[in-house]
Write a protein that holds these residues in place. Structure first.
Motif, mmCIF file in Angstrom:
data_model
loop_
_atom_site.group_PDB
_atom_site.id
_atom_site.type_symbol
_atom_site.label_atom_id
_atom_site.label_comp_id
_atom_site.label_asym_id
_atom_site.label_seq_id
_atom_site.Cartn_x
_atom_site.Cartn_y
_atom_site.Cartn_z
ATOM 1 N N GLY A 76 -4.865 8.954 -7.738
ATOM 2 C CA GLY A 76 -5.053 10.331 -7.270
ATOM 3 C C GLY A 76 -4.941 10.530 -5.773
ATOM 4 O O GLY A 76 -5.378 11.558 -5.247
ATOM 5 N N GLY A 77 -4.362 9.554 -5.094
ATOM 6 C CA GLY A 77 -4.194 9.703 -3.637
ATOM 7 C C GLY A 77 -3.583 8.452 -3.050
ATOM 8 O O GLY A 77 -3.219 7.520 -3.775
ATOM 9 N N ALA A 78 -3.492 8.414 -1.727
ATOM 10 C CA ALA A 78 -2.874 7.271 -1.047
ATOM 11 C C ALA A 78 -3.942 6.303 -0.542
ATOM 12 O O ALA A 78 -5.104 6.670 -0.371
ATOM 13 C CB ALA A 78 -2.033 7.776 0.130
ATOM 14 N N ILE A 111 -6.646 10.932 0.156
ATOM 15 C CA ILE A 111 -6.863 9.496 -0.104
ATOM 16 C C ILE A 111 -7.296 9.256 -1.542
ATOM 17 O O ILE A 111 -7.873 10.130 -2.183
ATOM 18 C CB ILE A 111 -7.943 8.873 0.835
ATOM 19 N N LYS A 112 -7.024 8.040 -2.029
ATOM 20 C CA LYS A 112 -7.600 7.607 -3.293
ATOM 21 C C LYS A 112 -9.000 7.076 -3.009
ATOM 22 O O LYS A 112 -9.434 7.023 -1.841
ATOM 23 C CB LYS A 112 -6.722 6.559 -3.956
ATOM 24 N N ARG A 113 -9.732 6.629 -4.035
ATOM 25 C CA ARG A 113 -11.067 6.068 -3.823
ATOM 26 C C ARG A 113 -10.976 4.865 -2.884
ATOM 27 O O ARG A 113 -10.069 4.059 -3.003
ATOM 28 C CB ARG A 113 -11.699 5.693 -5.162
ATOM 29 N N ALA A 114 -11.923 4.778 -1.982
ATOM 30 C CA ALA A 114 -11.970 3.702 -0.972
ATOM 31 C C ALA A 114 -10.754 3.710 -0.047
ATOM 32 O O ALA A 114 -10.442 2.702 0.581
ATOM 33 C CB ALA A 114 -12.143 2.326 -1.630
ATOM 34 N N GLY A 115 -10.097 4.854 0.043
ATOM 35 C CA GLY A 115 -8.942 4.968 0.948
ATOM 36 C C GLY A 115 -9.362 5.143 2.397
ATOM 37 O O GLY A 115 -10.553 5.266 2.709
ATOM 38 N N ILE A 124 1.769 18.803 -0.190
ATOM 39 C CA ILE A 124 1.498 17.362 -0.226
ATOM 40 C C ILE A 124 0.189 17.093 -0.968
ATOM 41 O O ILE A 124 0.023 16.067 -1.609
ATOM 42 C CB ILE A 124 1.497 16.760 1.209
ATOM 43 N N GLU A 125 -0.735 18.061 -0.929
ATOM 44 C CA GLU A 125 -2.010 17.888 -1.662
ATOM 45 C C GLU A 125 -1.763 17.794 -3.166
ATOM 46 O O GLU A 125 -2.351 16.954 -3.847
ATOM 47 C CB GLU A 125 -2.978 19.039 -1.360
ATOM 48 N N GLU A 126 -0.896 18.674 -3.683
ATOM 49 C CA GLU A 126 -0.569 18.618 -5.119
ATOM 50 C C GLU A 126 0.125 17.309 -5.452
ATOM 51 O O GLU A 126 -0.174 16.670 -6.456
ATOM 52 C CB GLU A 126 0.337 19.808 -5.513
ATOM 53 N N PHE A 127 1.041 16.899 -4.598
ATOM 54 C CA PHE A 127 1.760 15.656 -4.853
ATOM 55 C C PHE A 127 0.812 14.460 -4.848
ATOM 56 O O PHE A 127 0.900 13.576 -5.710
ATOM 57 C CB PHE A 127 2.870 15.434 -3.814
ATOM 58 N N ALA A 128 -0.115 14.429 -3.887
ATOM 59 C CA ALA A 128 -1.013 13.266 -3.756
ATOM 60 C C ALA A 128 -1.797 13.032 -5.046
ATOM 61 O O ALA A 128 -2.049 11.880 -5.430
ATOM 62 C CB ALA A 128 -1.956 13.473 -2.574
ATOM 63 N N LYS A 129 -2.150 14.120 -5.741
ATOM 64 C CA LYS A 129 -2.914 13.983 -7.001
ATOM 65 C C LYS A 129 -2.127 13.219 -8.061
ATOM 66 O O LYS A 129 -2.704 12.656 -8.984
ATOM 67 C CB LYS A 129 -3.265 15.382 -7.547
ATOM 68 N N GLU A 152 0.829 -1.207 0.000
ATOM 69 C CA GLU A 152 0.000 0.000 0.000
ATOM 70 C C GLU A 152 0.868 1.264 0.000
ATOM 71 O O GLU A 152 2.054 1.229 0.316
ATOM 72 C CB GLU A 152 -0.927 0.013 1.221
ATOM 73 N N THR A 153 0.196 2.396 -0.305
ATOM 74 C CA THR A 153 0.852 3.697 -0.162
ATOM 75 C C THR A 153 0.239 4.412 1.036
ATOM 76 O O THR A 153 -0.948 4.265 1.313
ATOM 77 C CB THR A 153 0.632 4.575 -1.408
#
Ligand SMILES: [Zn+2]
Ligand SMILES: [Zn+2]
Length: 348
Positions: A236-238, A258-262, A226-231, A171-172
């Motif tokens: 699109g997220g962790a 988070i990504k979907r279902a994160g 970190i918000e820009e990086f996460a995209k 996982e990330t």
């Protein structure tokens, strides 16, 4: 041991005083422990600075300190498995053992729990000796010292957060806040096989330590988002986001990372009880939020992880102070936040 001992007591906001008290004697089922190390925790700093934390308010004199490592100095009636001289780590909150939550095994949620250094519960261990229920004391193996014993407490917070959110191999994760609890969360994620761990903080020294204990990449939020990086991450997220700063801004960021279902896990304890989350984004992502309250059933696992070398917990300690300089340890930690990652008080 009998006689008098020195205790460092918080008697009001920003007022720490030395007092002399009788050395407490172990009752039935208790151990008397001579303290060797006590970690200085963010919550100690909040009680000192603001006189409150979360839903607790200072309501009288309180000794701080709840991260103890020491040596057994007397054994109470009926205690088995311990002898004078054993090195121990102390799990600081003693539950009643009888309520519904205790019986379910969720003893950290016990309404009658008595935690060290919490107003209305118990005095902390900024004292030369303490007594503690033997069932919440854990013997340390030969290859661990009592500084590592003291650090089991914050490590257990990070382990509990990563167990509840079930962080997995491959996982990330994003960790917001790289102080003691953030670092303990990073080490726990690493130990669980999480492959990419991204960490944001505003202090370079803490971020350097994050890299040392397993972060993949770090972000100083004063310079990089970190918000820009996460995209830019796949999806699109962790998979996992941990809020470890107890901060209004980072708490609001969590659902946007988070990504979907994160999963979002709220680990940090804020001095303000009410904070905002981005619920619209959380809903759109069908994310899950975990709240964590301290730890449960983790001391033996945490000790094993340190003893085996899997978790290098002592590397987070940046400063040691003698017990006689206990007041300075707290003031210095508060006034040099950019420099102190984790302080520990050492007893002679
Ligand atoms: Zn703590
Ligand atoms: Zn209970």
């Amino acid at each position: 041991m009998e006689g008098k001992m020195k205790v460092c007591v918080l008697t009001g906001k920003q007022k720490l005083e030395w007092v002399e008290r009788d050395i407490p004697q172990p009752g039935k089922g208790e151990l008397q422990i001579k303290l060797e190390y006590v970690g200085v925790c963010g919550s100690d700093l909040h009680f000192y600075q603001e006189g409150q934390l979360a839903n607790w308010t200072l309501d009288g004199p309180l000794a701080l300190g709840h991260e103890p490592g020491g040596v057994v100095s007397a054994v109470g009636e009926g205690v088995e498995g311990f002898k004078v001289g054993d090195k121990v780590s102390i799990e600081p909150a003693v539950p009643c053992g009888e309520c519904e939550d205790c019986r379910k095994g969720n003893y950290n949620l016990c309404k009658n729990i008595r935690m060290l250094a919490i107003p209305g519960e118990r005095d902390g261990v900024n004292a030369e000796y303490c007594v503690h229920d033997a069932s919440m004391c854990y013997k340390l193996p030969d290859n661990m010292d009592t500084l590592e014993g003291a650090l089991i407490e914050p490590l257990a917070v990070g382990m509990h957060a990563t167990e509840l959110s079930n962080a997995k191999v491959g996982e990330t994760a994003i960790v917001l806040g790289s102080g003691c609890i953030g670092l303990c969360t990073i080490m726990s994620l690493k130990a669980r096989g999480v492959s990419e761990i991204y960490v944001a903080d505003v202090m370079d020294k803490r971020l350097e330590k994050a890299l040392e204990v397993g972060a993949t990449r770090v972000f100083n939020s004063k310079r990089e988002s970190i918000e820009e990086f996460a995209k830019t991450l796949p999806g699109g997220g962790a998979d996992q986001v941990y809020e470890c700063a107890g901060n209004r801004i980072t708490t609001l960021q969590t659902c946007r990372l988070i990504k979907r279902a994160g999963k979002v896990t709220l680990v940090g304890v804020s001095p303000e009880p009410v904070l905002e989350l981005d619920i619209a984004t959380l809903n759109a992502m069908e994310g899950t939020i975990y709240s964590v309250y301290r730890y449960r059933n983790l001391w033996p696992k945490a000790i094993a992880a340190v003893s085996s070398g899997l978790i290098p917990v002592r590397s987070i300690v940046s400063h040691e102070f003698d017990f006689k300089d206990c007041i300075e340890a707290i003031e210095y930690s508060l006034n040099h936040k950019d420099e102190v990652i984790k302080a520990a008080v050492k007893f002679q």
